[in-house]
Design a protein around this motif. Structure first.
Motif, PDB file in Angstrom:
ATOM      1  N   PHE A  43      -5.779  -6.855   5.785  1.00 52.47           N
ATOM      2  CA  PHE A  43      -5.391  -5.632   5.641  1.00 52.47           C
ATOM      3  C   PHE A  43      -5.957  -5.230   7.087  1.00 52.47           C
ATOM      4  O   PHE A  43      -5.383  -4.155   7.992  1.00 52.47           O
ATOM      5  N   ALA A 102      -6.067   2.812  -8.700  1.00 45.61           N
ATOM      6  CA  ALA A 102      -6.708   2.297  -7.651  1.00 45.61           C
ATOM      7  C   ALA A 102      -7.057   0.919  -7.751  1.00 45.61           C
ATOM      8  O   ALA A 102      -7.147   0.178  -6.742  1.00 45.61           O
ATOM      9  N   LEU A 114      -4.929  -2.279  -5.610  1.00 45.03           N
ATOM     10  CA  LEU A 114      -5.358  -1.955  -4.193  1.00 45.03           C
ATOM     11  C   LEU A 114      -6.459  -2.540  -3.793  1.00 45.03           C
ATOM     12  O   LEU A 114      -6.763  -3.248  -2.780  1.00 45.03           O
ATOM     13  N   VAL A 115      -7.699  -1.904  -4.374  1.00 36.43           N
ATOM     14  CA  VAL A 115      -8.858  -2.461  -4.150  1.00 36.43           C
ATOM     15  C   VAL A 115      -9.248  -3.746  -4.435  1.00 36.43           C
ATOM     16  O   VAL A 115      -9.815  -4.524  -3.565  1.00 36.43           O
ATOM     17  N   LYS A 125       1.186   4.019  -3.126  1.00 33.01           N
ATOM     18  CA  LYS A 125       0.603   5.173  -2.978  1.00 33.01           C
ATOM     19  C   LYS A 125       1.579   6.342  -2.963  1.00 33.01           C
ATOM     20  O   LYS A 125       1.226   7.578  -2.943  1.00 33.01           O
ATOM     21  N   PHE A 156      -7.485  -5.666  -1.612  1.00 34.60           N
ATOM     22  CA  PHE A 156      -8.418  -5.602  -0.589  1.00 34.60           C
ATOM     23  C   PHE A 156      -9.600  -6.301  -0.328  1.00 34.60           C
ATOM     24  O   PHE A 156      -9.868  -6.981   0.534  1.00 34.60           O
ATOM     25  N   PHE A 163       3.633   9.330  -3.145  1.00 32.83           N
ATOM     26  CA  PHE A 163       3.769  10.519  -3.898  1.00 32.83           C
ATOM     27  C   PHE A 163       4.845  11.418  -3.883  1.00 32.83           C
ATOM     28  O   PHE A 163       5.516  11.630  -4.734  1.00 32.83           O
ATOM     29  N   GLU A 206       0.766  -1.154  -0.024  1.00 32.81           N
ATOM     30  CA  GLU A 206       0.045  -0.040  -0.011  1.00 32.81           C
ATOM     31  C   GLU A 206       0.775   1.129   0.167  1.00 32.81           C
ATOM     32  O   GLU A 206       0.853   2.233  -0.851  1.00 32.81           O
ATOM     33  N   VAL A 248      -4.170  -3.135  10.182  1.00 31.10           N
ATOM     34  CA  VAL A 248      -4.433  -1.710  10.852  1.00 31.10           C
ATOM     35  C   VAL A 248      -4.770  -1.965  12.178  1.00 31.10           C
ATOM     36  O   VAL A 248      -4.245  -1.133  12.985  1.00 31.10           O
TER      37      VAL A 248
END
Lengths: 310, 313
Positions: A299, A285, A288-289, A238, A292, A240, A234, A303
Motif C-alpha cells: 500500500f 471497512a 480494506l483494513v 470505496k 492494509f 460511491f 481500494e 502511494v
C-alpha cells in the motif's frame, strides 16, 4: 525503502557513531522523549475514532453513545442482527461490491499491463504519440466526461434492452478493460527497466509477443502489478458516485457504499439507530483494513510512487 | 522512450506490418478504443451538450451559449462555488501542513517507522462513506465524541453539523483525519534528500530550523507544489462526504442547513441526475474545468519562483 537508503548511504557509519555519542547528551535524550511523546499523541488522535466506532457498534440501542469506552453489556447481537436488517441487505450489497471489485481489478491490471508492455518494449511507429495521449488523459478532469459517459451507457441500455448499460453493474467495471492511463503510465516505467535482450532471446526461441508478456514480463513486474491491483481494489471498494449514478435506482444492485448511505439516511436520521450503522461501517471497512494490515508495505509503496511522478 | 528502431529505410509495409509492430498495435488497441469511447468522444460530446438543452427524453435542442449566460443569475451556482472555495480555503492550509509536520517527525530516524506510518494512514484506508457516518456522529452536538472531549476541558463546542456556519469547518476537521496519503508522499520525498546536504549545513553551523528552511523545504518543494495542485483540485471536487452527511431528504430539500454543504459537484450532480438538465450540467462541468485550469496556471507561475529545481548536475 527506508532500509535500502540505510544500507546505501555512504558515510553513514560515521554519522551513526556520532549520533550514538550525541544521543547520550541530556538535550538529545529530552528531544527523543518529546519526539516519541508527540508520535504517541498523534497516533492516539488517529486511532480514537476507530475505538469509538467499534465501542459504540457493540452497544444496544439503550446504551449507544452513553460515553463509555467499554460497552456494558457488550452487545455482540448487533453483528448478527445486521444480516437480518431489511434496510441494509448486507449479503446483496457484499455480492455486488465483490463482483464490481473483482472484475474491475482483474480487467484493469490485465489490460493496463499489456498496453504498458507494448509501449515500453515493442517498437512500432506512433507509440510515442499514443504515450502523449495517455499523459493527456491523465490530466483530464473527470467531471467533464461524467454526463456524456452516462449518456453512452444509457444508450447501450436502450440498445440491449437493459442487459448492459445503466441499471446494470457493467458500467462500473467495463471501462477497466480498456486500461487506465495512470496505471499504464506507472507500469510502463517498470517495464522499461527490463532489458531488451530478454525479449530478443525469447524471440529467438520462437516465443510470441503475447507469450513474452505473459510468461516473462508479468512475473518480473509482480510488485508493480500488485501495487496497481491494490490501488484498484481500494478505488472500486470505496467508489460511491459511480454506483450512485448507474445503479442508484436499483436496490438489488447497490454496492456497500451506496447501501450504507441509504441505511444511514433512513435508519440514522430517521430512527436514530446509529449503533447499527456503525456495525455496517465496520463490516464495510474491514476488508480494506485487514488487507492494509497484511500488505502495508505494498500500500505504502504504491502511494509513495504515485507522488514521485510529481 | 520507445525509440523507433525499426529499419528506417524499409518500405511502408515492412515498417508498419512486421510482427513486432502488429503485436504493438494489437496490444495498445484497447487503450485507443477506450480513449475514443470514454475520453475523447465524451470530451467533444460534452462541449456540444453544453450548448444544448437536453432532458434525456427529447432530442438535444441547440441553444447556443444560453447555458453559460444563465449561470451568473443562478444563485445556487454562486452559492455552490462559494461553498467549495470556502472548503478549499479551510482544508488546504490545515491539511497539508499537518501532513508535513507528521512526515517531518517520522523522518527523524524513529524506531518502528512502519507502525507509526501505518497508524497515520489507516483512516485513509477506511472507505469515505464509512468515515462520513462515523464523523457525522463524532461531530454531533448530542453525545458526539468531539464535543464530549471539549466538555471535559470546559469548552462548549458548537453544533458542528447543524449550525450552517460550522458545516465547512467540520468537514475540514474530518479531512485532517485522512491526510495519510500526503504523510507517505512527503516522507518518501524527505527520505530522498541527500544526506550530504545536511552534513554540509551542519559544518556551516546551521541549526535545526535553518536546516529545515534552507535544505529540507527547498529540496521537497516540487512535491509540495504537486500536493497543493492535487489537493486544490480534489477539494473543489468534494462530493462523497457532503452527500452522505447532509442528505437533502433530511434537510428539507437543501444540502445541509441553509444549503451550507451544497458543493459544486453536488450541484452539478443534482442538475444532471436529479433534474436531468444534461446541457446545463455540462456547462457547469466546463466552468469548473476552466476555474481549475486557471488556478493551476497561477499556482504554476507562483511555483516558478518558489520551487527549487536542481540545475547544477
Amino acid at each position: 525503502m527506508a532500509t535500502a537508503t540505510k544500507v546505501a548511504a555512504p558515510g553513514r557509519e560515521f554519522t551513526k557513531s556520532q549520533e550514538f555519542l550525541e544521543g547520550r547528551r541530556p538535550t538529545q535524550v529530552i528531544g527523543r522523549v518529546l519526539l516519541y511523546a508527540a508520535l504517541v499523541i498523534f497516533t492516539l488522535l488517529f486511532m480514537v475514532p476507530f475505538v469509538w466506532l467499534i465501542s459504540n457498534s457493540l452497544k444496544d440501542a439503550a446504551h449507544a453513545f452513553d460515553g463509555k469506552w467499554i460497552p456494558e453489556p457488550i452487545f455482540w447481537q448487533n453483528y448478527v442482527d445486521i444480516f437480518h436488517e431489511p434496510e441494509f441487505p448486507a449479503l446483496t450489497l457484499l455480492k455486488n461490491s465483490v463482483i464490481v471489485t473483482a472484475l474491475g481489478v482483474v480487467s484493469v491490471v490485465f489490460s493496463s499491463s499489456l498496453i504498458a508492455f507494448a509501449l515500453a518494449r515493442l517498437r512500432f511507429p506512433g507509440s510515442n504519440l499514443i504515450f502523449l495521449v495517455i499523459l493527456g488523459t491523465m490530466m483530464m478532469p473527470g467531471e467533464v466526461t461524467l454526463v456524456p459517459v452516462y449518456l453512452i451507457w444509457r444508450k447501450v441500455a436502450d440498445l440491449t434492452g437493459g442487459v448492459i448499460g445503466t441499471g446494470t453493474l457493467f458500467p462500473l467495471w467495463v471501462p477497466g478493460l480498456f486500461g487506465s492511463a495512470f496505471y499504464i503510465f506507472m507500469l510502463r516505467q517498470f517495464f522499461q527497466g527490463i532489458p531488451y535482450d530478454l525479449i530478443e532471446a525469447a524471440r529467438v526461441d520462437g516465443a510470441s509477443y503475447f507469450r513474452i508478456y505473459w510468461q516473462i514480463m508479468l512475473p518480473l513486474t509482480r510488485p508493480a502489478l500488485l501495487a496497481v491491483a491494490i490501488f484498484e481494489f481500494e478505488a472500486k471498494w470505496k467508489d460511491f458516485m459511480g454506483p450512485l449514478i448507474y445503479v442508484g435506482g436499483k436496490p438489488e444492485l447497490h454496492t456497500l457504499p451506496v447501501g450504507l448511505q441509504i441505511f444511514s439516511q433512513h435508519f440514522g436520521f430517521g430512527q436514530f439507530r446509529w449503533e447499527m450503522i456503525f456495525v455496517a461501517a465496520v463490516l464495510m471497512a474491514l476488508p480494506l483494513v485487514v488487507a492494509f494490515l497484511v500488505a502495508q508495505k505494498h500500500f505504502v509503496q504504491g502511494v509513495a510512487t504515485s507522488g514521485i511522478k510529481g | 522512450m520507445a525509440v523507433v528502431a525499426a529499419p528506417a529505410r524499409g518500405s511502408f509495409r515492412k515498417r508498419f506490418l512486421n510482427e513486432e509492430a502488429r503485436a504493438g498495435y494489437l496490444f495498445v488497441s484497447p487503450f485507443i478504443v477506450g480513449f475514443l469511447i470514454f475520453t475523447g468522444g465524451p470530451l467533444i460530446a460534452s462541449l456540444y451538450l453544453s450548448l444544448t438543452s437536453y432532458d434525456v427524453i427529447n432530442p438535444p435542442f441547440f441553444v447556443g451559449l444560453d447555458n453559460y449566460t444563465a449561470l451568473p443569475s443562478d444563485e445556487r451556482f454562486w452559492h455552490s462555488l462559494q461553498n467549495s472555495f470556502t472548503y478549499l480555503a479551510l482544508h488546504l492550509p490545515t491539511g497539508l501542513p499537518f501532513a508535513l509536520i507528521l512526515a517531518l517527525l517520522l523522518n527523524l530516524r524513529v524506531k518502528a517507522l512502519s507502525f507509526w506510518r501505518g497508524a497515520f494512514y489507516l483512516p485513509k484506508v477506511t472507505p469515505l462513506v464509512a468515515a462520513s457516518v462515523l464523523w457525522l456522529r463524532i461531530l454531533s452536538p448530542n453525545n458526539g465524541l468531539l464535543n464530549d472531549a471539549l466538555a471535559t476541558v470546559g469548552i462548549q463546542g458548537p453544533a458542528w453539523t447543524i449550525d450552517a456556519q460550522w458545516v465547512k469547518p467540520s468537514l475540514a476537521i474530518m479531512a485532517l483525519w485522512t491526510v495519510g496519503t500526503w504523510v507517505i508522499i512527503y516522507l518518501a520525498a524527505l527520505q530522498d534528500v541527500p544526506k550530504e546536504l545536511y552534513e554540509a549545513a551542519n559544518l556551516d553551523g546551521a541549526n535545526a530550523i535553518q536546516r529545515l528552511w534552507n535544505v529540507t523545504l527547498p529540496m521537497i518543494s516540487r512535491v509540495i507544489f504537486f500536493s497543493v495542485v492535487v489537493v486544490t483540485i480534489a477539494s473543489l471536487n468534494i462530493f462523497d462526504q457532503a452527500y452522505v452527511m447532509f442528505p437533502p431528504q433530511v434537510f428539507g430539500g437543501q444540502a445541509g442547513p441553509q444549503d451550507s454543504a451544497l458543493f459544486y459537484m453536488l450541484y452539478l450532480f443534482q442538475q444532471a441526475f436529479t433534474y436531468f438538465h444534461m446541457g446545463y450540467a455540462s456547462a457547469l462541468a466546463w466552468v469548473l474545468f476552466f476555474i481549475t485550469l486557471a488556478i493551476t496556471a497561477v499556482q504554476l507561475q507562483v511555483s516558478k519562483r518558489l520551487v527549487y529545481t536542481d540545475t547544477g548536475r
